[in-house]
Design a protein around this motif. Structure first.
Motif, PDB file in Angstrom:
ATOM      1  N   GLU A  45       0.832  -1.188   0.000  1.00 40.20           N
ATOM      2  CA  GLU A  45       0.000   0.000   0.000  1.00 40.20           C
ATOM      3  C   GLU A  45       0.876   1.250   0.000  1.00 40.20           C
ATOM      4  OE1 GLU A  45      -2.193   0.644   3.597  1.00 40.20           O
ATOM      5  OE2 GLU A  45      -3.404   2.262   2.755  1.00 40.20           O
ATOM      6  N   GLY A  46       0.616   2.131  -0.922  1.00 36.94           N
ATOM      7  CA  GLY A  46       1.304   3.419  -0.923  1.00 36.94           C
ATOM      8  C   GLY A  46       0.669   4.301   0.141  1.00 36.94           C
ATOM      9  N   VAL A  47       1.451   4.752   1.093  1.00 42.46           N
ATOM     10  CA  VAL A  47       0.939   5.515   2.217  1.00 42.46           C
ATOM     11  C   VAL A  47       1.018   7.011   1.946  1.00 42.46           C
ATOM     12  CG1 VAL A  47       1.297   6.048   4.644  1.00 42.46           C
ATOM     13  CG2 VAL A  47       1.553   3.699   3.839  1.00 42.46           C
ATOM     14  N   SER A  48       2.159   7.438   1.459  1.00 38.77           N
ATOM     15  CA  SER A  48       2.354   8.863   1.218  1.00 38.77           C
ATOM     16  C   SER A  48       3.440   9.057   0.186  1.00 38.77           C
ATOM     17  CB  SER A  48       2.732   9.576   2.523  1.00 38.77           C
ATOM     18  OG  SER A  48       2.879  10.972   2.300  1.00 38.77           O
ATOM     19  N   CYS A  49       3.323  10.140  -0.574  1.00 43.60           N
ATOM     20  CA  CYS A  49       4.245  10.378  -1.683  1.00 43.60           C
ATOM     21  C   CYS A  49       4.558  11.865  -1.773  1.00 43.60           C
ATOM     22  CB  CYS A  49       3.593   9.889  -2.976  1.00 43.60           C
ATOM     23  SG  CYS A  49       4.708   9.699  -4.375  1.00 43.60           S
ATOM     24  N   ILE A  50       5.771  12.179  -2.193  1.00 45.53           N
ATOM     25  CA  ILE A  50       6.154  13.559  -2.431  1.00 45.53           C
ATOM     26  C   ILE A  50       6.745  13.637  -3.823  1.00 45.53           C
ATOM     27  CG2 ILE A  50       8.406  13.255  -1.298  1.00 45.53           C
ATOM     28  CD1 ILE A  50       8.094  16.207  -0.322  1.00 45.53           C
ATOM     29  N   SER A  51       6.226  14.577  -4.599  1.00 41.85           N
ATOM     30  CA  SER A  51       6.641  14.644  -5.992  1.00 41.85           C
ATOM     31  C   SER A  51       7.964  15.378  -6.128  1.00 41.85           C
ATOM     32  CB  SER A  51       5.570  15.347  -6.832  1.00 41.85           C
ATOM     33  OG  SER A  51       5.531  16.724  -6.497  1.00 41.85           O
ATOM     34  N   THR A  52       8.636  15.113  -7.225  1.00 39.65           N
ATOM     35  CA  THR A  52       9.919  15.752  -7.457  1.00 39.65           C
ATOM     36  C   THR A  52       9.761  17.144  -8.043  1.00 39.65           C
ATOM     37  OG1 THR A  52      12.042  15.510  -8.574  1.00 39.65           O
ATOM     38  CG2 THR A  52      10.118  14.709  -9.734  1.00 39.65           C
ATOM     39  N   SER A  53       8.661  17.360  -8.747  1.00 39.63           N
ATOM     40  CA  SER A  53       8.535  18.599  -9.507  1.00 39.63           C
ATOM     41  C   SER A  53       8.252  19.812  -8.616  1.00 39.63           C
ATOM     42  CB  SER A  53       7.434  18.456 -10.553  1.00 39.63           C
ATOM     43  OG  SER A  53       6.221  18.101  -9.921  1.00 39.63           O
ATOM     44  N   ASP A  54       7.211  19.691  -7.800  1.00 43.21           N
ATOM     45  CA  ASP A  54       6.811  20.858  -7.007  1.00 43.21           C
ATOM     46  C   ASP A  54       6.649  20.532  -5.531  1.00 43.21           C
ATOM     47  OD1 ASP A  54       3.263  20.817  -7.934  1.00 43.21           O
ATOM     48  OD2 ASP A  54       4.599  19.299  -7.103  1.00 43.21           O
ATOM     49  N   SER A  55       7.157  19.374  -5.141  1.00 39.52           N
ATOM     50  CA  SER A  55       7.070  18.939  -3.737  1.00 39.52           C
ATOM     51  C   SER A  55       5.638  18.751  -3.264  1.00 39.52           C
ATOM     52  CB  SER A  55       7.789  19.916  -2.807  1.00 39.52           C
ATOM     53  OG  SER A  55       9.137  20.055  -3.151  1.00 39.52           O
ATOM     54  N   SER A  56       4.722  18.533  -4.175  1.00 41.00           N
ATOM     55  CA  SER A  56       3.351  18.235  -3.756  1.00 41.00           C
ATOM     56  C   SER A  56       3.342  16.918  -2.995  1.00 41.00           C
ATOM     57  CB  SER A  56       2.436  18.118  -4.977  1.00 41.00           C
ATOM     58  OG  SER A  56       2.327  19.349  -5.636  1.00 41.00           O
ATOM     59  N   THR A  57       2.461  16.838  -2.030  1.00 38.92           N
ATOM     60  CA  THR A  57       2.375  15.615  -1.222  1.00 38.92           C
ATOM     61  C   THR A  57       1.025  14.933  -1.425  1.00 38.92           C
ATOM     62  OG1 THR A  57       1.624  16.915   0.676  1.00 38.92           O
ATOM     63  CG2 THR A  57       3.978  16.462   0.518  1.00 38.92           C
TER      64      THR A  57
END
Length: 122
Positions: A45-57
């Motif tokens: 299960e993916g719990v949480s993610c942070i993007s590389t482009s704009d640091s969106s969570t």
């Protein structure tokens, strides 16, 4: 590159933990990064993610309002702050490269760690 997680342990219901993921030799802004968990007999299960482009969570519904993902770019560390833990949060947690979206958090099999165990007692 080997990601190395730490910070897991045994806590009571309602307790908190802060997981860390050290990523030596890896630049945190290269890929999206996520925390996944998998308990025996269950799917990842993916719990949480942070993007590389704009640091969106991004957060799974099960984590919203209780977990917070962040990153220390200078020191190449990814964090997961977990509050108000529940027994159903008990699992092996690991960090990995990922694709982040509002609909889902996708494991991207480039780099990942071996995980740290979280056990929440009732």
């Amino acid at each position: 590159v080997q990601f190395v997680e730490s910070g897991g342990g045994v806590v009571q219901t309602g307790g908190s933990l802060r997981l860390s993921c050290a990523t030596p030799g890896f630049t945190l802004t290269t890929y999206g990064l996520a925390w996944f968990r998998q308990a025996p007999g269950n799917e990842r299960e993916g719990v949480s993610c942070i993007s590389t482009s704009d640091s969106s969570t991004y957060y799974a519904d099960s984590a919203k309002g209780r977990f917070s993902i962040s990153r220390d770019i200078a020191n190449n560390i990814l964090y997961l702050e977990m509050n108000n833990l529940k027994p159903e949060d008990s699992s092996l947690y690991y960090c990995a490269t990922a694709y982040c979206s509002d609909m889902n958090i996708f494991f991207r099999a480039v780099y990942w760690g071996r995980g740290t165990q979280v056990t929440v007692s009732s």
